[in-house]
Motif scaffolding. Structure first.
Motif, PDB file in Angstrom:
ATOM      1  N   GLY A  16       0.791  -1.238   0.000  1.00 22.99           N
ATOM      2  CA  GLY A  16       0.000   0.000   0.000  1.00 22.99           C
ATOM      3  C   GLY A  16       0.817   1.279   0.000  1.00 22.99           C
ATOM      4  O   GLY A  16       0.260   2.361  -0.118  1.00 22.99           O
ATOM      5  N   ASP A  47       1.372   2.380  -4.236  1.00 20.19           N
ATOM      6  CA  ASP A  47       0.265   2.567  -5.162  1.00 20.19           C
ATOM      7  C   ASP A  47       0.646   2.150  -6.583  1.00 20.19           C
ATOM      8  O   ASP A  47       0.265   2.805  -7.563  1.00 20.19           O
ATOM      9  CB  ASP A  47      -0.113   4.075  -5.155  1.00 20.19           C
ATOM     10  N   GLY A  48       1.504   1.143  -6.683  1.00 24.13           N
ATOM     11  CA  GLY A  48       1.924   0.659  -8.004  1.00 24.13           C
ATOM     12  C   GLY A  48       2.952   1.558  -8.701  1.00 24.13           C
ATOM     13  O   GLY A  48       3.398   1.236  -9.795  1.00 24.13           O
ATOM     14  N   LYS A  49       3.308   2.711  -8.095  1.00 24.72           N
ATOM     15  CA  LYS A  49       4.226   3.634  -8.787  1.00 24.72           C
ATOM     16  C   LYS A  49       5.635   3.550  -8.200  1.00 24.72           C
ATOM     17  O   LYS A  49       5.802   3.265  -7.024  1.00 24.72           O
ATOM     18  CB  LYS A  49       3.892   5.109  -8.587  1.00 24.72           C
ATOM     19  N   GLN A  68       9.265   5.292   5.264  1.00 31.39           N
ATOM     20  CA  GLN A  68       8.592   5.190   3.957  1.00 31.39           C
ATOM     21  C   GLN A  68       9.459   5.793   2.850  1.00 31.39           C
ATOM     22  O   GLN A  68       9.464   5.300   1.712  1.00 31.39           O
ATOM     23  CB  GLN A  68       7.243   5.912   3.998  1.00 31.39           C
ATOM     24  N   LYS A  92      10.939   4.034  -0.496  1.00 30.47           N
ATOM     25  CA  LYS A  92      10.736   4.578  -1.844  1.00 30.47           C
ATOM     26  C   LYS A  92      12.078   4.736  -2.574  1.00 30.47           C
ATOM     27  O   LYS A  92      12.180   4.488  -3.769  1.00 30.47           O
ATOM     28  CB  LYS A  92       9.995   5.921  -1.769  1.00 30.47           C
TER      29      LYS A  92
END
Ligand code: URA
Length: 265
Positions: A73, A76-78, A181, A185
């Motif tokens: 989550g 978001d697929g990005k 987070q 990323k």
């Protein structure tokens, strides 16, 4: 493996280890004549107290390997670029660490790095300069990277938290929960083949474990397709030279995985 090759490997390992010691400013190694052993205190005799436990050089069994997927989550697929991630962080006030910050320390190095180092959080020098690992620990990390036959420009260096904790204390759980987070990323964008967690804080954040550093180090765990090695934080190596040998063994496992020559030019 033939005895010849085995011997060559042992000699290479020893050579690399001695070069690593030399790169840390150690010019001599204590030598002891055999007869001097007679004067060695018995195990039961009191010797100098140790401030930190002796490093374990035994390998944990395979069932202790940890495999972790990316946090669900979060993306978001990005996949965000490093610039986009930095922009998202902005002039961050998400946790209390921003209060004492001079500069936010985002991370530094090659965005296409095959090898990524992850530390705990910026110290005083990093806070002043806005770059990771530029103080005393950073200088040692640079030497380790160079002993591996690499330069800082070839690797990426990041931290779990991006702002300096007061008096260099360990980041609190809520600070790590807020900030990690962005590290995840960064890892998603860089996709390094190997991640090296420097110290227990980085290991806990990424592997979500409370296992001791001694039981985690020495072999590859896995985070989202990257192999993950846990080793001692350079600050621990500065405090306790007993950790240098196992730390170098960990780096040799990393070098083998990356196909880096184990012999320095
Ligand atoms: N220690 C860390 O964990 N990170 C840095 O950037 C500097 C010191």
């Amino acid at each position: 493996m033939s005895t010849d090759n085995e011997l060559k490997e042992i000699v290479n390992d020893l050579k690399n280890y001695l070069e690593f010691q030399q790169s840390m400013g150690i010019e001599t190694i204590p030598a002891q004549k055999l007869e001097a052993k007679q004067n060695t205190p018995e195990i039961s005799e009191k010797t100098e107290p140790r401030t930190e436990p002796m490093a374990k050089t035994t390998r944990p069994p395979d069932e202790d390997l940890i495999t972790i997927e990316e946090p669900a989550g979060l993306f978001d697929g990005k996949t965000m670029t490093l610039e986009e991630i930095r922009e998202e962080i902005g002039d961050c006030t998400r946790c209390q660490l921003h209060e004492g910050r001079t500069n936010l320390v985002f991370g530094d190095g090659n965005p296409k790095a095959r090898l990524m180092f992850v530390g705990e959080g910026p110290g005083r020098d990093e806070d002043m300069q806005g770059k990771p690992f530029v103080g005393r620990s950073g200088k040692l990390l640079t030497k380790i990277i160079e002993a591996m036959g690499l330069t800082r420009d070839q690797v990426y260096i990041g931290n779990v938290v991006k702002c300096r904790p007061p008096n260099n204390r360990t980041p609190e759980q809520n600070e790590m929960d807020t900030c990690e987070q962005f590290l995840f990323k960064q890892i998603r964008f860089i996709k390094p083949e190997v991640i090296v967690c420097l110290g227990a804080t980085a290991a806990k954040s990424i592997l979500k474990t409370k296992a001791s550093l001694g039981s985690l180090r020495g072999k590859f765990h896995s985070y989202s397709g990257s192999k993950l090695m846990v080793t001692y934080h350079p600050a621990a190596l500065l405090r306790n030279p007993n950790f240098k040998k196992p730390a170098w063994e960990d780096m040799q496992v990393v070098m083998k995985e990356l196909g880096l020559p184990l012999r320095k030019k």
